[in-house]
Design a protein around this motif. Structure first.
Motif, PDB file in Angstrom:
ATOM      1  N   GLU A  29       0.821  -1.206   0.000  1.00 53.93           N
ATOM      2  CA  GLU A  29       0.000   0.000   0.000  1.00 53.93           C
ATOM      3  C   GLU A  29       0.860   1.264   0.000  1.00 53.93           C
ATOM      4  OE1 GLU A  29      -4.291  -0.960   1.880  1.00 53.93           O
ATOM      5  OE2 GLU A  29      -2.699  -0.649   3.338  1.00 53.93           O
ATOM      6  N   CYS A  30       0.385   2.267  -0.727  1.00 53.93           N
ATOM      7  CA  CYS A  30       1.065   3.560  -0.728  1.00 53.93           C
ATOM      8  C   CYS A  30       0.457   4.435   0.363  1.00 53.93           C
ATOM      9  CB  CYS A  30       0.918   4.225  -2.092  1.00 53.93           C
ATOM     10  SG  CYS A  30      -0.764   4.795  -2.430  1.00 53.93           S
ATOM     11  N   VAL A  31       0.817   5.709   0.391  1.00 54.57           N
ATOM     12  CA  VAL A  31       0.315   6.604   1.442  1.00 54.57           C
ATOM     13  C   VAL A  31      -1.215   6.679   1.495  1.00 54.57           C
ATOM     14  CG1 VAL A  31       2.309   8.111   1.777  1.00 54.57           C
ATOM     15  CG2 VAL A  31       0.741   8.551  -0.117  1.00 54.57           C
ATOM     16  N   PRO A  80      -7.977   4.263 -10.994  1.00 52.60           N
ATOM     17  CA  PRO A  80      -6.610   4.668 -10.662  1.00 52.60           C
ATOM     18  C   PRO A  80      -6.482   5.155  -9.216  1.00 52.60           C
ATOM     19  CG  PRO A  80      -7.675   6.348 -12.008  1.00 52.60           C
ATOM     20  CD  PRO A  80      -8.650   5.211 -11.904  1.00 52.60           C
ATOM     21  N   CYS A  81      -5.256   5.096  -8.686  1.00 56.79           N
ATOM     22  CA  CYS A  81      -4.987   5.583  -7.333  1.00 56.79           C
ATOM     23  C   CYS A  81      -4.575   7.055  -7.427  1.00 56.79           C
ATOM     24  CB  CYS A  81      -3.857   4.762  -6.729  1.00 56.79           C
ATOM     25  SG  CYS A  81      -3.408   5.259  -5.055  1.00 56.79           S
ATOM     26  N   PRO A  82      -5.024   7.876  -6.482  1.00 55.29           N
ATOM     27  CA  PRO A  82      -4.674   9.309  -6.541  1.00 55.29           C
ATOM     28  C   PRO A  82      -3.171   9.580  -6.456  1.00 55.29           C
ATOM     29  CG  PRO A  82      -6.102   8.810  -4.632  1.00 55.29           C
ATOM     30  CD  PRO A  82      -5.934   7.547  -5.398  1.00 55.29           C
ATOM     31  N   CYS A  83      -2.364   8.575  -6.086  1.00 53.91           N
ATOM     32  CA  CYS A  83      -0.925   8.812  -5.959  1.00 53.91           C
ATOM     33  C   CYS A  83      -0.250   8.946  -7.317  1.00 53.91           C
ATOM     34  CB  CYS A  83      -0.266   7.686  -5.166  1.00 53.91           C
ATOM     35  SG  CYS A  83      -0.127   6.141  -6.083  1.00 53.91           S
ATOM     36  N   GLY A  84      -0.934   8.507  -8.382  1.00 55.46           N
ATOM     37  CA  GLY A  84      -0.363   8.640  -9.719  1.00 55.46           C
ATOM     38  C   GLY A  84       0.353   7.395 -10.213  1.00 55.46           C
ATOM     39  N   ARG A  85       0.478   6.380  -9.372  1.00 60.98           N
ATOM     40  CA  ARG A  85       1.129   5.146  -9.839  1.00 60.98           C
ATOM     41  C   ARG A  85       0.203   4.434 -10.824  1.00 60.98           C
ATOM     42  NH1 ARG A  85       2.776   5.767  -4.680  1.00 60.98           N
ATOM     43  NH2 ARG A  85       5.038   5.775  -4.376  1.00 60.98           N
ATOM     44  N   THR A  86       0.810   3.830 -11.834  1.00 58.82           N
ATOM     45  CA  THR A  86       0.015   3.159 -12.867  1.00 58.82           C
ATOM     46  C   THR A  86      -0.131   1.666 -12.588  1.00 58.82           C
ATOM     47  OG1 THR A  86       2.096   3.045 -14.056  1.00 58.82           O
ATOM     48  CG2 THR A  86       0.539   4.772 -14.711  1.00 58.82           C
ATOM     49  N   MET A  99      -3.265  -2.542  -2.448  1.00 63.89           N
ATOM     50  CA  MET A  99      -1.827  -2.649  -2.666  1.00 63.89           C
ATOM     51  C   MET A  99      -1.421  -2.577  -4.140  1.00 63.89           C
ATOM     52  SD  MET A  99      -1.477  -5.854  -0.018  1.00 63.89           S
ATOM     53  CE  MET A  99      -2.854  -6.734  -0.719  1.00 63.89           C
ATOM     54  N   HIS A 100      -0.556  -1.619  -4.470  1.00 62.16           N
ATOM     55  CA  HIS A 100       0.007  -1.563  -5.821  1.00 62.16           C
ATOM     56  C   HIS A 100       0.827  -2.829  -6.057  1.00 62.16           C
ATOM     57  CE1 HIS A 100      -1.107   2.563  -6.785  1.00 62.16           C
ATOM     58  NE2 HIS A 100      -0.793   2.900  -5.541  1.00 62.16           N
ATOM     59  N   LEU A 101       0.479  -3.537  -7.110  1.00 59.29           N
ATOM     60  CA  LEU A 101       1.231  -4.747  -7.454  1.00 59.29           C
ATOM     61  C   LEU A 101       2.228  -4.353  -8.539  1.00 59.29           C
ATOM     62  CD1 LEU A 101      -0.203  -8.264  -7.711  1.00 59.29           C
ATOM     63  CD2 LEU A 101       1.373  -7.484  -9.485  1.00 59.29           C
TER      64      LEU A 101
HETATM   65 ZN    ZN Z   1      -1.259   4.722  -4.683  1.00 62.05          ZN
END
Ligand code: ZN
Lengths: 436, 144
Positions: free
Chosen positions: A250-252, A312-318, A257-259
């Protein structure tokens, strides 16, 4: 929110770039796999005799699945793809059946895995200023050493405590100003009940973050952990067949969880048919390792049930996000014909404040029918000494369980800290029904 | 008000002895006890020489325990006295949640402990005294 990146270029690469990386690494991995007796056989079945037979990512689906039993049957060297002189680490698990499995790592494999873990940890906001206490078992279990290396790469001060010895864990957190820990959720809850005994107050600790893993747990458990400890808890996912911890993290934003799709190819399949489920549906997680040469792993059936988020996640990770593990294809209980996952019971139990952290699910035969008993511990601080309070509590838990799982369980109240807790993976289910 | 120590215990061997051990280690004297069986668990109720110290000792062990207010009545050991007490309470519509009693000196002196709903506690004490019984002060009960 501040969003830290370990490798921003890769973590935010667009899908086409990620897929190009996946294809290139898949071809490479198939090339390595063809050096092993096990995969030579598997790939020949799929009419793949060289990396050139993989022309697109769609070709992955030609490759047969790999199962835990395959690893057992091919112990110890059936999946070894490099010369032993190039192996720098061996992790092995004995498993419940007694037939072990083994994973070999080359120097570069360890380096890749470590980098993934640094990426995971960094995405939660830890930095080299943090003091990291690793409460996972070291030794053959990948959760210990794996995360240790990742934390060192971030530059944190790593305390290699390993599991167990609760009072010493607490004292160590106090002595060295531990700010982040790696721990199973059940053990983290357990430690909290021992603070008083260790004569340490929460205010004496500067703990800020916990990375929980090695044990599926519900969102309610996370909330409970965050509430009683007043910390942020980040879920993580990994298994030694796919290196170990750090497959997904998981990010902030803590919204699953980003895989890391430059390191792993994820598929979600229907466990009965082996066919992919529709986007966003839940099913069995199947993973291909793209970053390990010494023990390649193609389409490994994890037996974990989960789904992929489509938004998408607001953190910007794809890199797509994997949900919490909802259960395992092999831990689903069938009780009087109704499918039941222990996690469903856990969700109910954890919502009730008068109940402490441990619980046991027991199933037995009564006549022709299965009978379910849920054992919970009462939370000492909320005990008033009234039998009417206890009966009302029992009634409430029974009622909430019945509406959540349809079944009508017997609820038993137990003394605090009386149910068996292994200081690591919690054993929650006792099935006393005779095996057919 | 006098305190009774109530402890949640599972119905299995060894539980009482571990509580007894902790009380002994803390040099706590037991004046009276009773056990209420509720099937898979029970409630043990103690009158002890130092209830708050006993509470802390057991809470430290991780036990679920609570201190509860009770009315402890000194009652002469004589035929008919228990009826006198209970009928006085009944006539005033006071409900007894739980009660137990013991004889201190045969034909002379007994003690009766009552758990009464908090809202009725003050009224109950008046009724008991009006019926001619003495309510024990906390210290009198703990140092019996
Ligand atoms: Zn994220």
């Amino acid at each position: 929110m501040d969003v830290p990146f370990w490798n921003k270029e890769i973590e935010t690469a667009d899908r086409s770039r990620l897929e190009a990386i996946q294809l290139e690494r898949l071809r490479e991995t198939v090339g390595w796999a063809l050096k092993t007796p096990f995969y030579q056989k598997q790939l020949r079945q799929a009419k793949i005799s060289s990396a050139d037979d993989i022309r697109s990512l769609a070709d992955l689906r030609k490759i047969p699945f790999t199962t835990k039993d395959d690893l057992r049957l091919n112990f110890p060297r059936g999946l070894l793809a490099v010369d032993m002189k190039d192996v720098v680490r061996i992790h092995s698990s004995s498993g419940t059946t007694g037939i072990p499995t083994v994973i070999y790592y080359s120097k570069e494999d360890i380096d890749n895995w470590t980098d993934m873990l640094a990426r995971c940890l960094f995405s939660t906001g830890v930095t080299s200023r943090d003091v990291f206490q690793n409460m996972m078992t070291y030794g053959m279990f990948t959760g210990g050493l794996g995360m240790h290396y990742g934390a060192e790469r971030v530059g944190m001060a790593v305390i290699p405590m390993g599991g167990g010895n609760t009072k010493r864990q607490i004292k160590t957190m106090k002595d060295f100003g531990t700010t982040a820990i790696h721990v199973t959720p059940s053990y983290l809850l357990h430690i909290h009940t021992k603070l008083e005994e260790a004569e340490v107050k929460r205010e004496d600790l500067v703990l800020k973050k916990a990375f929980t893993g090695a044990e599926p747990h519900s969102e309610d458990i996370r909330k409970k952990i965050e509430r009683i400890w007043n910390i942020d808890a980040y879920n993580s996912y990994g298994l030694s067949e796919l290196n170990g911890p750090g497959v997904a993290f998981e990010c902030v934003y803590k919204n699953d969880m980003h895989l890391w799709e430059d390191g792993y190819i994820v598929e979600i399949i229907d466990p009965d048919t082996g066919e992919p489920v529709r986007d966003g549906d839940s099913g069995e997680v199947v993973l291909t390792n793209l970053i390990r040469r010494a023990t390649p792993m193609l389409r490994y059936r994890t037996r974990d049930l989960a789904y992929l988020h489509t938004d998408p996640c607001p953190c910007g990770r794809t890199h797509r996000r994997l949900s919490r593990i909802m259960g395992r294809t092999d831990d689903m209980l069938i009780i009087n014909g109704i499918n039941l996952f222990p996690s469903q019971i856990e969700e109910v139990v954890m919502r009730i404040p008068e109940v402490a952290t441990n619980y046991i699910i027991q199933v037995e035969k009564r006549g022709d029918l299965d009978h379910l008993t849920v054992k919970v511990e009462i939370y000492p601080k909320l005990f008033l000494g009234d039998p009417s309070q206890l009966e009302a509590l029992k009634g409430r838990i029974t009622e909430e369980l019945r509406s959540a799982i349809i079944l009508h369980p017997t609820v038993e109240l137990h003394e605090p800290n009386s149910l068996p807790v292994s200081e690591g993976k919690a054993k929650r289910v006792i099935d006393l029904r005779p095996k057919e | 008000m006098a305190k009774q120590l109530t402890i949640f215990v599972e119905n299995r061997p060894g539980r009482l002895s571990s509580i007894a051990k902790s009380l002994r280690e803390n040099n706590i004297d037991i004046r009276a006890f009773t056990i209420q069986d509720r099937g898979d668990y029970g409630l043990v109720k103690f009158i002890v020489s130092n209830p708050s110290q006993a509470y802390l000792a057991l809470a430290n062990l991780g036990c679920a325990c609570a201190l509860k207010d009770i009315i402890a009545i000194s009652i002469p050991d004589k035929v008919g006295n228990f009826e006198l007490l209970t009928s006085a309470l009944a006539q005033n519509n006071i409900n007894v949640k739980d009660a137990y009693g013991f004889v201190l000196q045969t034909n002379l002196k007994g003690v009766c402990c009552l758990e009464i709903e908090e809202a009725q506690s003050a009224a109950a004490q008046k009724v008991i005294q009006a019926a001619g019984f003495t309510i024990l002060k906390d210290d009198e009960l703990y140092n019996l």
